[in-house]
Write a protein that holds these residues in place. Structure first.
Motif, PDB file in Angstrom:
ATOM      1  N   VAL A   1       1.042  -3.018  14.418  1.00 39.12           N
ATOM      2  CA  VAL A   1       1.718  -2.274  13.355  1.00 39.12           C
ATOM      3  C   VAL A   1       0.944  -2.542  12.077  1.00 39.12           C
ATOM      4  N   ILE A   2       0.599  -1.469  11.385  1.00 36.82           N
ATOM      5  CA  ILE A   2      -0.034  -1.570  10.075  1.00 36.82           C
ATOM      6  C   ILE A   2       0.891  -0.851   9.110  1.00 36.82           C
ATOM      7  N   ALA A   3       1.295  -1.519   8.039  1.00 35.27           N
ATOM      8  CA  ALA A   3       2.231  -0.900   7.093  1.00 35.27           C
ATOM      9  C   ALA A   3       1.913  -1.344   5.669  1.00 35.27           C
ATOM     10  N   ARG A   4       2.060  -0.408   4.759  1.00 40.29           N
ATOM     11  CA  ARG A   4       1.916  -0.689   3.335  1.00 40.29           C
ATOM     12  C   ARG A   4       3.003   0.079   2.594  1.00 40.29           C
ATOM     13  N   SER A   5       3.431  -0.475   1.459  1.00 44.61           N
ATOM     14  CA  SER A   5       4.473   0.161   0.643  1.00 44.61           C
ATOM     15  C   SER A   5       4.036   0.233  -0.801  1.00 44.61           C
ATOM     16  N   ALA A   6       4.627   1.177  -1.514  1.00 47.01           N
ATOM     17  CA  ALA A   6       4.403   1.315  -2.952  1.00 47.01           C
ATOM     18  C   ALA A   6       5.699   1.800  -3.586  1.00 47.01           C
ATOM     19  N   THR A   7       5.921   1.387  -4.817  1.00 48.24           N
ATOM     20  CA  THR A   7       7.083   1.849  -5.563  1.00 48.24           C
ATOM     21  C   THR A   7       6.631   2.975  -6.478  1.00 48.24           C
ATOM     22  N   VAL A   8       7.338   4.098  -6.388  1.00 47.12           N
ATOM     23  CA  VAL A   8       6.981   5.296  -7.146  1.00 47.12           C
ATOM     24  C   VAL A   8       8.113   5.615  -8.114  1.00 47.12           C
ATOM     25  N   ALA A   9       7.763   5.865  -9.350  1.00 49.65           N
ATOM     26  CA  ALA A   9       8.757   6.197 -10.381  1.00 49.65           C
ATOM     27  C   ALA A   9       9.110   7.681 -10.288  1.00 49.65           C
ATOM     28  N   ALA A  10       9.716   8.039  -9.171  1.00 50.33           N
ATOM     29  CA  ALA A  10      10.149   9.424  -8.914  1.00 50.33           C
ATOM     30  C   ALA A  10      11.181   9.363  -7.791  1.00 50.33           C
TER      31      ALA A  10
ATOM     32  N   LEU B   1     -11.152  -8.804  16.920  1.00 51.28           N
ATOM     33  CA  LEU B   1     -11.516 -10.213  16.769  1.00 51.28           C
ATOM     34  C   LEU B   1     -12.622 -10.381  15.729  1.00 51.28           C
ATOM     35  N   ILE B   2     -13.376  -9.304  15.508  1.00 51.00           N
ATOM     36  CA  ILE B   2     -14.497  -9.345  14.568  1.00 51.00           C
ATOM     37  C   ILE B   2     -14.104  -8.764  13.215  1.00 51.00           C
ATOM     38  N   VAL B   3     -13.339  -7.666  13.229  1.00 51.05           N
ATOM     39  CA  VAL B   3     -12.957  -6.950  12.017  1.00 51.05           C
ATOM     40  C   VAL B   3     -11.430  -6.970  11.882  1.00 51.05           C
ATOM     41  N   ASN B   4     -10.933  -7.285  10.705  1.00 51.14           N
ATOM     42  CA  ASN B   4      -9.496  -7.284  10.454  1.00 51.14           C
ATOM     43  C   ASN B   4      -9.047  -5.831  10.259  1.00 51.14           C
ATOM     44  N   ILE B   5      -8.523  -5.235  11.320  1.00 49.93           N
ATOM     45  CA  ILE B   5      -8.130  -3.826  11.307  1.00 49.93           C
ATOM     46  C   ILE B   5      -6.982  -3.591  10.326  1.00 49.93           C
TER      47      ILE B   5
ATOM     48  N   LYS C   1      -6.391  -5.081   7.550  1.00 47.94           N
ATOM     49  CA  LYS C   1      -6.954  -5.044   6.195  1.00 47.94           C
ATOM     50  C   LYS C   1      -7.758  -3.765   5.980  1.00 47.94           C
ATOM     51  N   LEU C   2      -8.534  -3.367   6.981  1.00 49.52           N
ATOM     52  CA  LEU C   2      -9.382  -2.183   6.876  1.00 49.52           C
ATOM     53  C   LEU C   2      -8.550  -0.910   6.707  1.00 49.52           C
ATOM     54  N   VAL C   3      -7.619  -0.668   7.609  1.00 45.13           N
ATOM     55  CA  VAL C   3      -6.778   0.531   7.541  1.00 45.13           C
ATOM     56  C   VAL C   3      -5.759   0.398   6.404  1.00 45.13           C
ATOM     57  N   GLY C   4      -5.232  -0.805   6.217  1.00 47.70           N
ATOM     58  CA  GLY C   4      -4.261  -1.045   5.150  1.00 47.70           C
ATOM     59  C   GLY C   4      -4.812  -0.687   3.777  1.00 47.70           C
ATOM     60  N   ARG C   5      -6.085  -0.956   3.564  1.00 50.49           N
ATOM     61  CA  ARG C   5      -6.733  -0.603   2.290  1.00 50.49           C
ATOM     62  C   ARG C   5      -6.692   0.910   2.066  1.00 50.49           C
ATOM     63  N   ASP C   6      -6.910   1.684   3.130  1.00 49.47           N
ATOM     64  CA  ASP C   6      -6.829   3.145   3.021  1.00 49.47           C
ATOM     65  C   ASP C   6      -5.390   3.591   2.763  1.00 49.47           C
TER      66      ASP C   6
END
Length: 179
Positions: free
Chosen positions: A30-39, A152-156, A158-163
């Motif tokens: 599971v890859i998840a990111r959140s943001a607070t939007v003033a709307a 094991l080599i690349v932190n997926i 972090k990679l996808v989460g950044r996008d």
């Protein structure tokens, strides 16, 4: 000659340990990111529920300026489909909205064709918090052996989460500018 044999045995042991670690790594992710939007949720929801609007905020849309995109089904909501085919960075795949609840959530199936085949679940949720909205973008699925080994080599995460973070920041900017 003995040293070469020891180096080869050591190298084989390292490769065997790597393959063993990949084999026993959990396939679920599971890859998840959140943001607070003033709307309010109603100001954000249409930008996610309509694939035609993704070009304005999705970082994946910018991976290939010559990407070929086609849309099918209804213009937005359940059944709306989006197919893309692009360069090596963009790859090829399809998204289909499977559930859409105004100002609450949008769920979709994401089918990657290349650079690798995979089917994942994607979900956006919109939760009011006072005069703002917490938007969460998540993707979940099961990895085969090769993606587990690659992980094991690349932190997926972090990679996808950044996008995901970039996309949420763009979505925030659009929703707040209209509000």
């Amino acid at each position: 000659m003995d040293i070469v044999l020891y180096v080869l045995i050591g190298l084989a042991a390292v490769v065997a340990l790597f393959l063993l670690a990949a084999a026993f790594r959990s396939a679920d992710f599971v890859i998840a990111r959140s943001a607070t939007v003033a709307a309010p949720p109603a100001a954000i929801f249409p930008h996610v529920n309509d694939f035609h609007k993704w070009a304005a905020w999705s970082p994946f849309e910018k991976l290939d300026p010559n990407m070929v995109k086609t849309f099918d089904g209804p213009p937005a909501g359940i059944g709306a489909g989006y197919h893309w085919s692009g360069n090596a960075k963009a790859g090829e795949g399809r998204m289909t909205i499977t559930d859409s609840r105004p100002s609450d959530r949008v769920q979709m199936t994401l089918d990657f064709v290349r650079p690798f085949r995979a089917t994942n679940a994607v979900e956006f949720t919109f939760v009011p918090e006072g005069g703002q909205t917490r938007v969460t973008w998540s993707m979940s699925g099961r990895n085969g052996f090769v993606p587990r080994a690659f992980g094991l080599i690349v932190n997926i995460d972090k990679l996808v989460g950044r996008d995901f973070e970039k996309g949420l920041a763009q979505l925030k900017a659009i929703a707040e500018a209209k509000g």
